[in-house]
Motif scaffolding. Structure first.
Motif, PDB file in Angstrom:
ATOM      1  N   ASP A 114       2.351  10.012   7.637  1.00 48.73           N
ATOM      2  CA  ASP A 114       1.818   8.774   8.196  1.00 48.73           C
ATOM      3  C   ASP A 114       2.669   8.220   9.334  1.00 48.73           C
ATOM      4  O   ASP A 114       2.193   7.374  10.108  1.00 48.73           O
ATOM      5  CB  ASP A 114       1.701   7.699   7.108  1.00 48.73           C
ATOM      6  CG  ASP A 114       0.649   8.040   6.071  1.00 48.73           C
ATOM      7  OD1 ASP A 114      -0.284   8.801   6.409  1.00 48.73           O
ATOM      8  OD2 ASP A 114       0.756   7.563   4.933  1.00 48.73           O
TER       9      ASP A 114
ATOM     10  N   THR B  53       2.480  -0.605   2.054  1.00 48.73           N
ATOM     11  CA  THR B  53       1.493   0.476   2.029  1.00 48.73           C
ATOM     12  C   THR B  53       0.681   0.565   3.316  1.00 48.73           C
ATOM     13  O   THR B  53      -0.100   1.506   3.483  1.00 48.73           O
ATOM     14  CB  THR B  53       0.530   0.292   0.841  1.00 48.73           C
ATOM     15  OG1 THR B  53      -0.069  -1.015   0.917  1.00 48.73           O
ATOM     16  CG2 THR B  53       1.275   0.429  -0.473  1.00 48.73           C
ATOM     17  N   ASP B  54       0.882  -0.379   4.240  1.00 45.30           N
ATOM     18  CA  ASP B  54       0.170  -0.304   5.509  1.00 45.30           C
ATOM     19  C   ASP B  54       0.646   0.878   6.352  1.00 45.30           C
ATOM     20  O   ASP B  54      -0.108   1.416   7.155  1.00 45.30           O
ATOM     21  CB  ASP B  54       0.359  -1.599   6.313  1.00 45.30           C
ATOM     22  CG  ASP B  54      -0.389  -2.766   5.689  1.00 45.30           C
ATOM     23  OD1 ASP B  54      -1.339  -2.513   4.936  1.00 45.30           O
ATOM     24  OD2 ASP B  54      -0.012  -3.920   5.959  1.00 45.30           O
TER      25      ASP B  54
ATOM     26  N   LYS C 288       1.765   5.552   2.749  1.00 47.40           N
ATOM     27  CA  LYS C 288       0.776   5.646   1.672  1.00 47.40           C
ATOM     28  C   LYS C 288       1.186   6.636   0.584  1.00 47.40           C
ATOM     29  O   LYS C 288       0.445   6.852  -0.365  1.00 47.40           O
ATOM     30  CB  LYS C 288      -0.581   6.044   2.253  1.00 47.40           C
ATOM     31  CG  LYS C 288      -1.129   5.010   3.237  1.00 47.40           C
ATOM     32  CD  LYS C 288      -2.452   5.450   3.837  1.00 47.40           C
ATOM     33  CE  LYS C 288      -3.028   4.362   4.728  1.00 47.40           C
ATOM     34  NZ  LYS C 288      -2.151   4.029   5.872  1.00 47.40           N
TER      35      LYS C 288
END
Length: 210
Positions: free
Chosen positions: A35, A129-130, A133
């Motif tokens: 991410d 968690t933005d 993940k």
């Protein structure tokens, strides 16, 4: 309670060794957390150029150079494909796992995840968690967490560095480093060499705090 984010340690009152440690933990977390690749890819070259100025070991000079060359020649999409082939799909070579339960119990979300969550409760921070993940037992997340603890040593007991490293990072980090070195993917193969030396450095450094 603060959210765990990528490290911003430049403004903190840290010594040179801790700044370097944060730099390495930040670098590894960005490379192991899918991410973070999009926003981090253009920064990898400048981070490596800083590392080359003071390498962990002179024998690693070729590995640093290989990483720099790869980044200069490959696009983000090519890099993400290498990540996918190595850590997610692995069509041509053995997959390298970044989930700790795989090494401890041969599965995911095992008892070690509960242990990590228990440890996490000792910290004045929660997951964001933005931007991340993955679960708390992902090796990239633990590298991110360790860097955060170091960068906020004025707020977090230094003994928690030792606990996180000795309980979760070192026991599995060496195995992950060795798996990377056996990979056919040149970037992560060389990263595995640097990771192994870095973990050995941390092992010696943190013993001074025991």
């Amino acid at each position: 309670m603060k959210q765990l984010r990528q490290m911003q340690f430049q403004d903190n009152n840290l010594g040179n060794i801790d700044i370097s440690r944060c730099l390495y933990y930040d670098f590894f977390s960005r490379l192991f957390l899918y991410d973070l690749l999009d926003e981090s890819y253009n920064q990898f070259t400048s981070i490596l150029e800083l590392m080359v100025q003071a390498p962990l070991d002179e024998d690693l000079s070729e590995s640093y150079t290989c990483l720099l060359t790869f980044l200069q020649q490959k696009s983000l999409s090519e890099f993400k494909q290498e990540y996918t082939d190595l850590f997610i799909l692995s069509p041509h070579s053995k997959q390298v796992h970044l989930i700790l339960s795989h090494y401890a119990e041969g599965n995911v979300a095992g008892s070690i995840l509960l242990d990590i969550r228990q440890f996490f409760r000792k910290l004045p921070v929660r997951m964001n968690t933005d931007f991340c993940k993955e679960s708390e037992e992902h090796f990239g997340f633990l590298m991110l967490l360790m860097g955060y603890i170091i960068a906020h040593k004025d707020e977090i007991e230094e003994s928690l560095q030792v606990e996180l490293f000795s309980s979760f990072i070192a026991p599995f980090g060496f195995e992950i480093a060795h798996s990377l070195q056996q990979s056919e993917h040149s970037f992560y193969m060389n990263l595995g060499k640097i990771l192994e030396v870095f973990i050995a450095f941390e092992e010696d450094f943190l013993k001074l705090k025991l």
